[in-house]
Write an enzyme that holds these catalytic residues in place. Structure first.
Site, mmCIF file in Angstrom:
data_model
loop_
_atom_site.group_PDB
_atom_site.id
_atom_site.type_symbol
_atom_site.label_atom_id
_atom_site.label_comp_id
_atom_site.label_asym_id
_atom_site.label_seq_id
_atom_site.Cartn_x
_atom_site.Cartn_y
_atom_site.Cartn_z
ATOM 1 N N GLY A 1 0.821 -1.207 0.000
ATOM 2 C CA GLY A 1 0.000 0.000 0.000
ATOM 3 C C GLY A 1 0.856 1.257 0.000
ATOM 4 O O GLY A 1 2.087 1.197 -0.087
ATOM 5 N N TYR B 1 -16.623 3.361 9.336
ATOM 6 C CA TYR B 1 -15.171 3.341 9.179
ATOM 7 C C TYR B 1 -14.483 3.792 10.462
ATOM 8 O O TYR B 1 -13.579 3.115 10.972
ATOM 9 C CB TYR B 1 -14.741 4.231 8.008
ATOM 10 C CG TYR B 1 -13.250 4.508 7.984
ATOM 11 C CD1 TYR B 1 -12.349 3.522 7.616
ATOM 12 C CD2 TYR B 1 -12.754 5.766 8.356
ATOM 13 C CE1 TYR B 1 -10.984 3.766 7.614
ATOM 14 C CE2 TYR B 1 -11.393 6.015 8.345
ATOM 15 C CZ TYR B 1 -10.515 5.021 7.981
ATOM 16 O OH TYR B 1 -9.162 5.274 7.993
#
Length: 285
Positions: A13, A124
């Site tokens: 990532g 989230y």
């Protein structure tokens, strides 16, 4: 510490890429070797020689987390997986580094300190808070809380540059305020904490400098792209998302206090200076 004693979760990532530059001989594993959302996969993995786990993996689709499928995925990656890593870190006497988010707060306070109570607005943020709680159970842990991350791959700066290059004149929210965090700075901060064995706990980390809105950053990107700042129209969050379904609530103030990590001797570069350097790497994209 030898690089080989560091294991990076989420090594491919944006942050993982920056971390691999600092720890070129670090270890990582593909999902077929290690699925952090599967407790048995984590338990069976050979952790021999690993002293530090850096968890750079996360489910970051804020709006997607509000869907039935995304809610499950968000909790699996951002909370349950962290609990699996935390259990392993305790069992093998390892240090766990975990990346947190400004979304664990509702953005109502003018300045967010490390010890502020959790108040997430959406799924989230709730899942990230759950991960923080799990990571905090490890005796040797560093929870690094950050916001507005910019690195390699898709991000706000690249998106605004693409819009500018295509002559698009966007509306950009101006009532969400914070500072950019470049992955190079975030990775440097993690290495500083680990290598210097500073006291364990939670540390806020963004780049330093003035607090601005997303619209301010967009205008700066347009200017760097040879366009006019007036091509960017400031709008409120409510105006930007009007008529759109499935939108997660956003914290309006994401300013994090940097006093704690600064006190450890880490010098934080100004986001504007790092943006200038970052721009040189992407301006020909």
């Amino acid at each position: 510490m030898e690089d080989t004693a560091v294991f990076i979760v989420g090594a491919n990532g944006q942050l993982g890429t920056a971390l691999r530059r600092l720890y070129p001989n670090s270890q990582s594993a593909d999902i077929d070797e290690l699925d952090i959302t599967d407790a048995s996969s984590v338990a069976k993995f050979d952790w021999t020689g690993i002293k530090v786990i850096i968890n750079a993996a996360a489910y970051t689709n804020v709006d997607g987390a509000e869907t039935p499928e995304g809610r499950v995925a968000s909790w699996k990656v951002n909370a349950s997986a962290v609990a699996h890593l935390a259990e392993t870190a305790v069992k093998h006497d390892m240090t766990l580094v975990h990346i947190s988010s400004d979304y664990v707060f509702d953005g109502e306070k003018p300045l967010h300190m490390e010890d502020e109570d959790f108040s997430p607005l959406g799924v989230y943020g709730q899942s990230k808070a759950g991960g923080d709680i799990a990571a905090g159970l490890v005796p040797r842990h560093y929870i690094v809380r950050t916001s507005w991350v910019i690195g390699e791959g898709n991000n706000f700066v690249r998106t605004m540059k693409s819009l500018a290059d295509r002559g698009i004149t966007p509306g950009v929210v101006d009532d969400q305020r914070g500072r950019l965090t470049f992955t190079s700075t975030l990775a440097d901060a993690i290495k500083h904490l680990v290598d210097n064995e500073v006291p364990h706990g939670t540390y806020n980390l963004t780049n330093s400098g003035d607090v601005v809105s997303w619209a301010d950053i967009a205008k700066l990107v347009y200017e760097k792209s040879g366009k006019s700042e007036s091509d960017v129209t400031p709008v409120t969050t409510a105006e930007y998302y009007a008529g759109k379904d499935g939108i997660a609530p956003r914290p309006l103030n994401s300013e994090l206090s940097l006093d704690k990590i600064t006190a450890t001797g880490f010098a934080i570069p100004d986001w504007r200076n790092v943006l200038d350097e970052y721009w040189q790497t992407i301006k020909e994209d």
